[in-house]
Scaffold this active site. Structure first.
Site, PDB file in Angstrom:
ATOM      1  N   CYS A   1     -12.613 -12.834   8.012  1.00  0.00           N
ATOM      2  CA  CYS A   1     -13.580 -13.700   8.149  1.00  0.00           C
ATOM      3  C   CYS A   1     -14.194 -14.325   6.836  1.00  0.00           C
ATOM      4  O   CYS A   1     -14.879 -13.457   6.052  1.00  0.00           O
ATOM      5  CB  CYS A   1     -14.846 -13.449   9.060  1.00  0.00           C
ATOM      6  SG  CYS A   1     -15.796 -14.709   9.344  1.00  0.00           S
TER       7      CYS A   1
ATOM      8  N   CYS B   1       0.777  -1.181   0.080  1.00  0.00           N
ATOM      9  CA  CYS B   1       0.103   0.147   0.031  1.00  0.00           C
ATOM     10  C   CYS B   1       0.906   1.104   0.090  1.00  0.00           C
ATOM     11  O   CYS B   1       0.328   2.425  -0.100  1.00  0.00           O
ATOM     12  CB  CYS B   1      -0.758  -0.132   1.175  1.00  0.00           C
ATOM     13  SG  CYS B   1      -2.168  -1.318   1.402  1.00  0.00           S
TER      14      CYS B   1
END
Length: 352
Positions: free
Chosen positions: A147, A122
């Protein structure tokens, strides 16, 4: 004499008739009352069922479709620093560029080797508790984990929604299992024609209840300790080394940091978490700015690792709100005492 006896008997006929009518109404009253309670319980079941279902879907939806929060632009290197950083091949010089760019940023944690945490993907300086998610390919503020059940990262922006999703799904499964339990028992104790889908429903609800209960209990423990799943396995590193309780302010304040100040919004999937996700209050770094200035003038700049000094960072408004309200909250437990004692030790030597 016979006529008088007949008159006396017939005189009781209206009384008996009224009595029979009264008992007749009474019997219907009992039946009506029973039916009323049956329908009342059914209505209560329906209300609880649909309420838990709506809250479950709402929190699940918010967890899935809330975008993970990423660091703000202030953590990105300037164009000149970025070009200089990419041209340099020596890690020492690269760290010098990062330290110069991070001197005014609210950063208190480092890598295990005491270096500035930087994301090459990034191309930004990582705020405290920020990590890069390989699945989402972005840096996520206060990342807990990725998740697959929600196809999203769980972090600062949706951690409260994730906790509510676990809680409401737990209640939802418990309610379904409890209402189907009597039919499950009848199937094994009586000669009934219980349908297979009822048994399957009970097994599924009970299985999910047990699995979600362990996960929800674990995350409740994390909230009380003010840790993420990543920090449980790898403690954040401060100036004086790793400290698993570095961000813990006591149970009450840890709870407020996730759910906010107003308790009426705690059970609603509405974002109320404190702070901006880029910096977090910690007793390990709280210090009076004037004291920091005096200590920096009287003592030589301390360094760690490869002669790396970490200048003081300003405390944010959210930090001051939590750290300045000690008298309003009763903190307890050995962890809080350890954190407070650690604060004194770090305040004496930490200028970051």
């Amino acid at each position: 004499h016979v006529l008088k006896c007949c008159q006396k008997v017939l005189a009781w006929v209206p009384v008996v008739f009224i009595a029979l009518v009264g008992f007749y109404f009474l019997s219907f009253s009992a039946i009506f009352t029973e039916l009323f309670f049956v329908y009342f319980i059914a209505v209560v079941y329906l209300v609880v069922f649909h309420l838990s279902f709506v809250m479950f879907i709402w929190s699940y939806w918010k967890t899935i479709f809330t975008s993970p929060a990423s660091p703000s632009n202030e953590f990105c290197l300037s164009k000149a620093d970025k070009e200089q950083y990419e041209k340099e091949e020596r890690p020492e010089t690269q760290q010098e560029i990062l330290r110069r760019a991070a001197k005014d940023l609210p950063i208190y944690t480092t890598t295990a080797s005491k270096a500035i945490r930087y994301c090459d993907r990034c191309q930004l300086i990582k705020p405290d508790r920020c990590h890069h998610c390989s699945a989402c390919d972005i840096c996520v503020l206060k990342m807990d984990h990725h998740c697959p059940w929600v196809n999203n990262c769980v972090g600062f922006s949706n951690y409260k929604f994730f906790l509510l999703f676990l809680m409401y799904s737990l209640l939802y499964c418990l309610f379904v299992a409890a209402t189907v339990l009597q039919y499950f028992i009848q199937f094994w104790t009586k000669d009934t024609h219980a349908k297979f889908h009822v048994l399957f429903l009970f097994f599924v609800a009970a299985m999910f209840f047990i699995s979600i209960l362990s996960l929800f209990s674990y995350h409740c423990w994390l909230v009380g300790k003010n840790r993420s799943t990543i920090e449980t396995f790898r403690a954040p590193t401060f100036r004086n080394g790793p400290d698993k309780n570095g961000f813990s302010l006591g149970y009450s304040k840890n709870l407020r940091e996730v759910f906010g100040d107003e308790k009426k919004y705690w059970l609603l999937p509405i974002f109320t978490s404190l702070g901006d996700g880029c910096n977090f209050p910690t007793r390990l770094v709280i210090m009076d700015p004037e004291q920091l200035t005096v200590s920096s003038q009287n003592e030589p700049a301390k360094s760690s690792g490869a002669n790396q000094s970490f200048p003081p960072r300003p405390l944010s408004e959210s930090q001051n709100r939590l750290l300045a309200s000690d008298s309003q909250w009763v903190e307890g437990g050995p962890e809080e005492e350890n954190v407070k004692s650690g604060s004194l030790h770090h305040n004496a030597s930490d200028d970051s």
